[in-house]
Design an enzyme around this catalytic site. Structure first.
Site, PDB file in Angstrom:
ATOM      1  N   HIS A  36       0.808  -1.229   0.000  1.00  0.00           N
ATOM      2  CA  HIS A  36       0.000   0.000   0.000  1.00  0.00           C
ATOM      3  C   HIS A  36       0.840   1.278   0.000  1.00  0.00           C
ATOM      4  O   HIS A  36       0.286   2.373  -0.075  1.00  0.00           O
ATOM      5  CB  HIS A  36      -0.959   0.019   1.192  1.00  0.00           C
ATOM      6  CG  HIS A  36      -1.955  -1.095   1.183  1.00  0.00           C
ATOM      7  ND1 HIS A  36      -2.766  -1.354   0.098  1.00  0.00           N
ATOM      8  CD2 HIS A  36      -2.258  -2.043   2.110  1.00  0.00           C
ATOM      9  CE1 HIS A  36      -3.530  -2.408   0.362  1.00  0.00           C
ATOM     10  NE2 HIS A  36      -3.233  -2.854   1.573  1.00  0.00           N
ATOM     11  N   ASP A  60      -2.676 -10.625  -2.456  1.00  0.00           N
ATOM     12  CA  ASP A  60      -3.268 -10.160  -1.189  1.00  0.00           C
ATOM     13  C   ASP A  60      -4.743  -9.798  -1.428  1.00  0.00           C
ATOM     14  O   ASP A  60      -5.113  -9.362  -2.526  1.00  0.00           O
ATOM     15  CB  ASP A  60      -2.487  -8.942  -0.697  1.00  0.00           C
ATOM     16  CG  ASP A  60      -2.894  -8.470   0.693  1.00  0.00           C
ATOM     17  OD1 ASP A  60      -2.159  -8.772   1.647  1.00  0.00           O
ATOM     18  OD2 ASP A  60      -3.937  -7.790   0.808  1.00  0.00           O
ATOM     19  N   HIS A 118      -6.291  -7.281  -0.466  1.00  0.00           N
ATOM     20  CA  HIS A 118      -6.439  -5.842  -0.739  1.00  0.00           C
ATOM     21  C   HIS A 118      -5.663  -5.457  -1.996  1.00  0.00           C
ATOM     22  O   HIS A 118      -4.573  -5.984  -2.249  1.00  0.00           O
ATOM     23  CB  HIS A 118      -5.919  -5.026   0.443  1.00  0.00           C
ATOM     24  CG  HIS A 118      -6.591  -5.348   1.749  1.00  0.00           C
ATOM     25  ND1 HIS A 118      -6.069  -6.276   2.636  1.00  0.00           N
ATOM     26  CD2 HIS A 118      -7.736  -4.882   2.295  1.00  0.00           C
ATOM     27  CE1 HIS A 118      -6.875  -6.349   3.691  1.00  0.00           C
ATOM     28  NE2 HIS A 118      -7.889  -5.520   3.518  1.00  0.00           N
ATOM     29  N   ASP A 150      -4.630 -13.059   3.126  1.00  0.00           N
ATOM     30  CA  ASP A 150      -5.869 -12.610   3.770  1.00  0.00           C
ATOM     31  C   ASP A 150      -7.119 -12.887   2.927  1.00  0.00           C
ATOM     32  O   ASP A 150      -8.236 -12.562   3.353  1.00  0.00           O
ATOM     33  CB  ASP A 150      -5.811 -11.134   4.201  1.00  0.00           C
ATOM     34  CG  ASP A 150      -5.088 -10.230   3.224  1.00  0.00           C
ATOM     35  OD1 ASP A 150      -4.752 -10.703   2.111  1.00  0.00           O
ATOM     36  OD2 ASP A 150      -4.866  -9.055   3.563  1.00  0.00           O
TER      37      ASP A 150
HETATM   38  C1  OKP Z   1      -3.046  -4.338   4.556  1.00  0.00           C
HETATM   39  B1  OKP Z   1      -2.720  -5.529   3.654  1.00  0.00           B
HETATM   40  C2  OKP Z   1     -11.042  -2.235   6.346  1.00  0.00           C
HETATM   41  C3  OKP Z   1      -9.998  -1.535   7.194  1.00  0.00           C
HETATM   42  C4  OKP Z   1      -8.698  -1.691   6.539  1.00  0.00           C
HETATM   43  C5  OKP Z   1      -6.333  -1.273   6.545  1.00  0.00           C
HETATM   44  C6  OKP Z   1      -6.155  -2.557   5.830  1.00  0.00           C
HETATM   45  C7  OKP Z   1      -4.752  -2.722   5.342  1.00  0.00           C
HETATM   46  C8  OKP Z   1      -4.490  -4.094   4.794  1.00  0.00           C
HETATM   47  N1  OKP Z   1     -12.366  -2.000   6.734  1.00  0.00           N
HETATM   48  N2  OKP Z   1      -7.577  -1.184   7.249  1.00  0.00           N
HETATM   49  O1  OKP Z   1      -3.094  -5.376   2.319  1.00  0.00           O
HETATM   50  O2  OKP Z   1      -3.184  -6.788   4.132  1.00  0.00           O
HETATM   51 ZN    ZN Z   2      -4.311  -7.321   2.639  1.00  0.00          ZN
END
Ligand code: OKP
Ligand code: ZN
Length: 342
Positions: free
Chosen positions: A159, A195, A197, A284
């Site tokens: 990120h 991932d 996200h 995840d």
């Molecule tokens: C980091 B990685 C969602 C809240 C998210 C940040 C998530 C960061 C994920 N409702 N907060 O990509 O696993």
């Molecule tokens: Zn993630």
């Protein structure tokens, strides 16, 4: 394959994070890395080694120098003014703000942070540098002839953009390694981000470049973090047009849909014919993940590894997310063993 790990990851450690309007137990905790390390050892995956120390040049090859300087110095500035407590942003520059130089730590934090999930602590810079060292040491193993390596990075990186941090990430370990491969002579490098996200930082860094293909399979940004980026119509710009592929999937997706997105990802990577592959390895997408909403099972991660292995590319795995602590080790090791068995 070798695993590269540094104990310094533990310097990034908070008890709580701000989540849905409340301070709750932190998800991105040192125990994650310890459990992955335990699983690697138990599975007899190969030697676990310490990283070599790299200078800042590879970091500056992808990140903005003023941003890097900010990460390096913000703790001292903040601690002097506020005290030795975690540094969080609480103000952000709105659209159309002139990006004039900022001086006070609070102003600096809002300028470079995209969210509140990544507090700067006394050891953040050192931990983030150590994670980069793990990624670059893994990359150099591959450069020296190994077919694969696992960089057990923490904090994660995908990120973090050219000049911003957030989502538990400070420096983009995978992007720094991908650029390092380029500088070591690889003509084309692909980054595959599995991932849950979207890998927004990695996309941002390489968006206008045709020499680094970025592919991400992730939760639809309509539904999940990082919300503002990660849509299917983001295909790259300029020289990079066509060299970014986003495969967003809805909440509830299982390996039927995830696996077919992966096949699209893999055929794009094959067509690109990269010399090196970097995998942003978050686990995840697992059904039991506490902040994610896909439904992958443990065995699906083995299949992910197997399909990556069938590309037959020199591959650097870089750890990203995964918060189901009871399963994170097995899920990561499943990918790596699947890869080796391919
Ligand atoms: C980091 B990685 C969602 C809240 C998210 C940040 C998530 C960061 C994920 N409702 N907060 O990509 O696993
Ligand atoms: Zn993630």
């Amino acid at each position: 394959m070798k695993t590269v790990f540094s104990e310094l990851h533990a310097l990034q450690q908070v008890d709580t994070e701000f989540y849905r309007g409340k301070w709750v137990d932190a998800f991105e905790i040192p125990r994650r890395a310890e459990l992955v390390l335990d699983a690697v050892r138990r599975a007899d995956l190969g030697p676990v080694i310490e990283p070599e120390h790299f200078d800042l040049a590879p970091v500056l090859a992808v990140h903005d120098p003023a941003f890097v300087r900010f990460l390096e110095t913000i703790w001292d500035d903040w601690a002097k003014e506020v005290g030795e407590i975690p540094a969080y942003p609480n103000i952000w520059p709105p659209r159309r703000t002139r990006m004039i130089p900022t001086v006070r730590p609070g102003a600096e934090l809002g300028r470079y942070a995209v969210d509140m999930s990544s507090p700067i602590l006394k050891g953040t810079w050192q931990a983030a540098r150590a994670a980069v060292d793990c990624a670059l040491t893994g990359a150099s193993l591959i450069e020296a002839g190994e077919s694969a390596a696992f960089a057990l990075c923490r904090p994660p990186g995908h990120h973090a953009g050219r000049d911003y941090f957030g989502g538990y990430c400070f420096l983009n370990n995978a992007a720094i390694a991908a650029q390092w491969f380029r500088d070591a002579g690889a003509d084309r490098v692909a980054v595959l981000d599995v991932d849950y996200h979207h890998g927004n930082g990695t996309q941002d860094i390489f968006y206008d470049r045709g020499d680094v293909l970025t592919v991400s399979i992730h939760a639809d940004p309509v539904q999940d973090y990082p919300y503002y980026i990660g849509f299917a119509d983001e295909t790259g710009a300029g020289e990079g047009l066509g060299a970014n592929l986003n495969l967003p999937l809805p909440w509830g997706s299982d390996f039927v849909s995830w696996g077919s997105a992966m096949d699209q990802a893999l055929s794009r990577i094959r067509a690109f014919a990269p010399d090196r592959l970097v995998v942003s390895l978050g686990v995840d997408a697992f059904e039991g993940d506490p902040i994610s909403r896909f439904r992958l099972q443990g065995a699906d991660f083995t299949e992910i590894g197997r399909r990556i292995g069938r590309l037959g590319l020199p591959t650097l795995f870089v750890l990203e997310g995964g918060y189901a602590v009871a399963a994170i080790g097995d899920n990561v090791v499943n990918v790596l063993q699947g890869f080796q068995a391919a």
